[in-house]
Motif scaffolding. Sequence first.
Motif, PDB file in Angstrom:
ATOM      1  N   VAL A  14       0.835  -1.200   0.000  1.00 11.92           N
ATOM      2  CA  VAL A  14       0.000   0.000   0.000  1.00 11.92           C
ATOM      3  C   VAL A  14       0.871   1.251   0.000  1.00 11.92           C
ATOM      4  O   VAL A  14       0.630   2.195  -0.757  1.00 11.92           O
ATOM      5  CB  VAL A  14      -0.959  -0.018   1.207  1.00 11.92           C
ATOM      6  CG1 VAL A  14      -1.707   1.296   1.335  1.00 11.92           C
ATOM      7  CG2 VAL A  14      -1.941  -1.173   1.091  1.00 11.92           C
ATOM      8  N   ALA A  15       1.897   1.261   0.839  1.00 11.65           N
ATOM      9  CA  ALA A  15       2.785   2.423   0.912  1.00 11.65           C
ATOM     10  C   ALA A  15       3.488   2.656  -0.432  1.00 11.65           C
ATOM     11  O   ALA A  15       3.631   3.801  -0.869  1.00 11.65           O
ATOM     12  CB  ALA A  15       3.799   2.233   2.028  1.00 11.65           C
ATOM     13  N   GLN A  16       3.892   1.579  -1.103  1.00 16.64           N
ATOM     14  CA  GLN A  16       4.549   1.727  -2.400  1.00 16.64           C
ATOM     15  C   GLN A  16       3.590   2.262  -3.453  1.00 16.64           C
ATOM     16  O   GLN A  16       3.967   3.097  -4.282  1.00 16.64           O
ATOM     17  CB  GLN A  16       5.130   0.389  -2.852  1.00 16.64           C
ATOM     18  CG  GLN A  16       6.341  -0.031  -2.078  1.00 16.64           C
ATOM     19  CD  GLN A  16       6.804  -1.445  -2.430  1.00 16.64           C
ATOM     20  OE1 GLN A  16       6.060  -2.227  -3.017  1.00 16.64           O
ATOM     21  NE2 GLN A  16       8.019  -1.762  -2.041  1.00 16.64           N
ATOM     22  N   GLU A  17       2.344   1.802  -3.438  1.00 10.97           N
ATOM     23  CA  GLU A  17       1.352   2.310  -4.389  1.00 10.97           C
ATOM     24  C   GLU A  17       1.065   3.776  -4.135  1.00 10.97           C
ATOM     25  O   GLU A  17       0.941   4.560  -5.072  1.00 10.97           O
ATOM     26  CB  GLU A  17       0.058   1.507  -4.294  1.00 10.97           C
ATOM     27  CG  GLU A  17       0.084   0.206  -5.033  1.00 10.97           C
ATOM     28  CD  GLU A  17      -1.287  -0.444  -5.099  1.00 10.97           C
ATOM     29  OE1 GLU A  17      -2.252   0.080  -4.517  1.00 10.97           O
ATOM     30  OE2 GLU A  17      -1.393  -1.499  -5.735  1.00 10.97           O
ATOM     31  N   ARG A  49       3.074   5.945  -2.809  1.00 12.12           N
ATOM     32  CA  ARG A  49       4.252   6.696  -3.249  1.00 12.12           C
ATOM     33  C   ARG A  49       4.259   6.857  -4.760  1.00 12.12           C
ATOM     34  O   ARG A  49       4.639   7.902  -5.289  1.00 12.12           O
ATOM     35  CB  ARG A  49       5.522   5.989  -2.795  1.00 12.12           C
ATOM     36  CG  ARG A  49       6.767   6.759  -3.129  1.00 12.12           C
ATOM     37  CD  ARG A  49       7.983   6.089  -2.592  1.00 12.12           C
ATOM     38  NE  ARG A  49       9.153   6.935  -2.813  1.00 12.12           N
ATOM     39  CZ  ARG A  49      10.371   6.556  -2.594  1.00 12.12           C
ATOM     40  NH1 ARG A  49      10.625   5.353  -2.137  1.00 12.12           N
ATOM     41  NH2 ARG A  49      11.369   7.369  -2.824  1.00 12.12           N
ATOM     42  N   HIS A  50       3.838   5.832  -5.470  1.00  6.70           N
ATOM     43  CA  HIS A  50       3.811   5.877  -6.935  1.00  6.70           C
ATOM     44  C   HIS A  50       2.755   6.857  -7.446  1.00  6.70           C
ATOM     45  O   HIS A  50       2.977   7.555  -8.441  1.00  6.70           O
ATOM     46  CB  HIS A  50       3.544   4.477  -7.486  1.00  6.70           C
ATOM     47  CG  HIS A  50       3.473   4.413  -8.972  1.00  6.70           C
ATOM     48  ND1 HIS A  50       4.582   4.542  -9.770  1.00  6.70           N
ATOM     49  CD2 HIS A  50       2.424   4.259  -9.814  1.00  6.70           C
ATOM     50  CE1 HIS A  50       4.219   4.465 -11.034  1.00  6.70           C
ATOM     51  NE2 HIS A  50       2.914   4.277 -11.093  1.00  6.70           N
ATOM     52  N   VAL A  51       1.611   6.936  -6.761  1.00  7.18           N
ATOM     53  CA  VAL A  51       0.495   7.770  -7.225  1.00  7.18           C
ATOM     54  C   VAL A  51       0.648   9.218  -6.782  1.00  7.18           C
ATOM     55  O   VAL A  51       0.457  10.147  -7.568  1.00  7.18           O
ATOM     56  CB  VAL A  51      -0.850   7.184  -6.734  1.00  7.18           C
ATOM     57  CG1 VAL A  51      -2.003   8.115  -7.037  1.00  7.18           C
ATOM     58  CG2 VAL A  51      -1.074   5.827  -7.351  1.00  7.18           C
ATOM     59  N   ASN A  52       0.979   9.444  -5.489  1.00  6.88           N
ATOM     60  CA  ASN A  52       0.997  10.807  -4.957  1.00  6.88           C
ATOM     61  C   ASN A  52       2.095  10.923  -3.902  1.00  6.88           C
ATOM     62  O   ASN A  52       1.935  10.438  -2.781  1.00  6.88           O
ATOM     63  CB  ASN A  52      -0.375  11.134  -4.362  1.00  6.88           C
ATOM     64  CG  ASN A  52      -0.533  12.599  -4.044  1.00  6.88           C
ATOM     65  OD1 ASN A  52       0.432  13.302  -3.789  1.00  6.88           O
ATOM     66  ND2 ASN A  52      -1.781  13.042  -4.048  1.00  6.88           N
ATOM     67  N   LEU A  53       3.169  11.568  -4.250  1.00 12.81           N
ATOM     68  CA  LEU A  53       4.330  11.660  -3.359  1.00 12.81           C
ATOM     69  C   LEU A  53       4.042  12.500  -2.115  1.00 12.81           C
ATOM     70  O   LEU A  53       4.535  12.189  -1.031  1.00 12.81           O
ATOM     71  CB  LEU A  53       5.534  12.226  -4.117  1.00 12.81           C
ATOM     72  CG  LEU A  53       6.872  12.164  -3.409  1.00 12.81           C
ATOM     73  CD1 LEU A  53       7.235  10.727  -3.041  1.00 12.81           C
ATOM     74  CD2 LEU A  53       7.955  12.771  -4.272  1.00 12.81           C
TER      75      LEU A  53
END
Length: 139
Positions: free
Chosen positions: A84-87, A89-93
């Motif tokens: 979840v954290a990686q997703e 980060r990928h979508v909205n920094l």
Amino acid sequence: SKNYFRRTKKGKVLHVVGDHYLRDDINCGTLAGKTISTKELHKLSNDSGNRRVLLVDTNVILNQIDLLEVKSPALSCLVILQTVAQEVRHVNLSVYRRLHQLLTDKSSTYIFFPNEHHSQTYTQIENGESVNDRNDRAI
């Protein structure tokens, strides 16, 4: 494991090996940077009053980060998976930075669980499966 060759700027050939190591000695995750055991997780959920451990999805964090930043007894024992954290980060920094701040806050009771490195929770991508479908299965 991923094995491939790549050429450097100087023209040399470089052999790249990417292994994914899985462990079975990972506890229930980290709480404000400290690892917690199963016993501590049970104690935390019993102390929270609702006796539940909540597992959140990427969309919950992306759409409700303001709500998660408010201290509430209903959200006292919340688990955030590495997937979840990686997703996020990928979508909205910027939302990821706010989430990271929540996970490292000493007064927070949000638990980070590295499911990508645990032998019992890691899910491998299947042939013909998109990354998003694989992440949904992992969550």
